[in-house]
Design a protein around this motif. Structure first.
Motif: not given
Length: 344
Positions: A238-251
């Motif tokens: 909750h309430n996480v903010v992620i900017g533009e063009h980021s990458v979140m890999c598995g797990q």
């Protein structure tokens, strides 16, 4: 398709016969006659000499022997991606309209060309933009808004009040807008649920993998920035903010109220504590445990995570511990022997 045609499409220089007929694409080990393969990782360089592929895409400065025709390009990874599109057989696009088994609320608004698949549920007040495809068994919650040109694969759940931008792709089994993990501890030690009254906002051109969970905000918004790509099995609290063009890999997992900048990479199984900040352009290595803020453009690894140069020194020191332990034992024995001689 002739190899010369492919070379022209990707701007490659042919070293060998351009008249070869290419029927498919494959990895270096799996390829056979008629296949086009590629080399992007130097780790697999030796396989170029042994591959059965008819041709291989290689970097322009490739200087090792090969038994097949080569296509030299500036970026072999990108070039192969372009070639793969030439041989990709897309699944037929579903027809616009509502499947007879879908349940669509009368107050829902559907744009032109929208496709609603079998057994979907579209709740009251939902707005879906034109040319968006919602495949089978999806649930779109109360007063959610979805932009145009989106694609939701089967079994996506979008909880109430979620906002999704244009051209967003969400893969099977993902849940967007589930309650954040919030409880208040009572005097008797029990935990009382805190209402999660915020929502989730997903901006344009985001792609979300399979079985991802993105929690709604406790209040305000959980936000996924434009162009961000999220791999399978990622947890965003909750309430996480992620900017533009980021990458979140598995797990990877991001705890509540953390802020991730733009063009950040979180490698596989990276974990972030809550209320942290990761600056623009930072890289968090695989399985890193982030306990404090990460500056912009920093590269951290390890658990607890630290700058990669410092972490490498720590790891190198750890490797020498067994030898150091043996050395200390010998020194202690020598000290004991000298003490015994002195006391005679």
């Amino acid at each position: 398709m002739k190899l010369s045609e492919i070379a022209e499409r990707i701007g490659a220089t042919v070293e060998g016969s351009g008249e070869l007929e290419i029927i498919s694409v494959a990895g270096l080990q799996e390829a056979s006659s008629g296949d086009l393969s590629f080399l992007a990782n130097p780790k697999y360089a030796a396989q170029v000499a042994s591959t059965r592929a008819s041709a291989v895409i290689v970097p322009a400065d490739w200087d090792r022997p090969a038994t097949c025709t080569l296509l030299r390009v500036k970026n072999s990874d990108q070039a192969f991606a372009e070639v793969a599109e030439l041989f990709y057989e897309p699944v037929p696009a579903p027809a616009a309209g509502i499947h007879p088994t879908a349940v669509v609320a009368e107050s829902a608004t559907l744009g032109d060309g929208v496709s609603i698949g079998a057994h979907c549920v579209i709740e009251e007040g939902v707005v879906i933009g034109e040319q968006t495809v919602i495949q089978a068994n999806c649930v779109i919650g109360y007063k959610s808004v979805i932009g145009s040109g989106c694609l939701f694969y089967p079994l996506v759940s979008l909880r109430e009040f979620t906002t999704v931008g244009n051209r967003v792709i969400i893969h099977n089994g993902t849940v967007v807008g589930s309650d954040g993990f919030g409880y208040a501890v009572q005097e008797d030690g029990s935990r009382k649920k805190i209402p999660q009254i915020g929502k989730v906002v997903i901006e344009d051109d985001v792609e979300i993998g399979a079985n991802v969970t993105i929690d709604r905000a406790r209040f305000g918004k959980t936000r996924i920035g434009k162009g961000t790509k999220i791999d399978n099995l990622v947890q965003i609290a909750h309430n996480v903010v992620i900017g533009e063009h980021s990458v979140m890999c598995g797990q990877a997992g991001i705890s509540g109220s953390s802020t991730i900048g733009s063009r950040v990479i979180l490698a596989g199984q990276a974990g972030l504590a809550g209320h942290l900040s990761v600056g623009d352009g930072a890289i968090v290595g695989a399985q890193a445990g982030v306990m404090r803020d990460v500056p912009a453009k920093d590269f951290v690894i390890g658990s607890p995570a630290m700058n990669h140069l410092q972490a490498k020194k720590v790891i190198a020191g750890t490797v020498t511990l067994p030898k150091l332990k043996e050395k200390v034992k010998k020194l202690e024995a020598e000290i004991s022997r000298l003490s015994a001689e002195k006391s005679r």
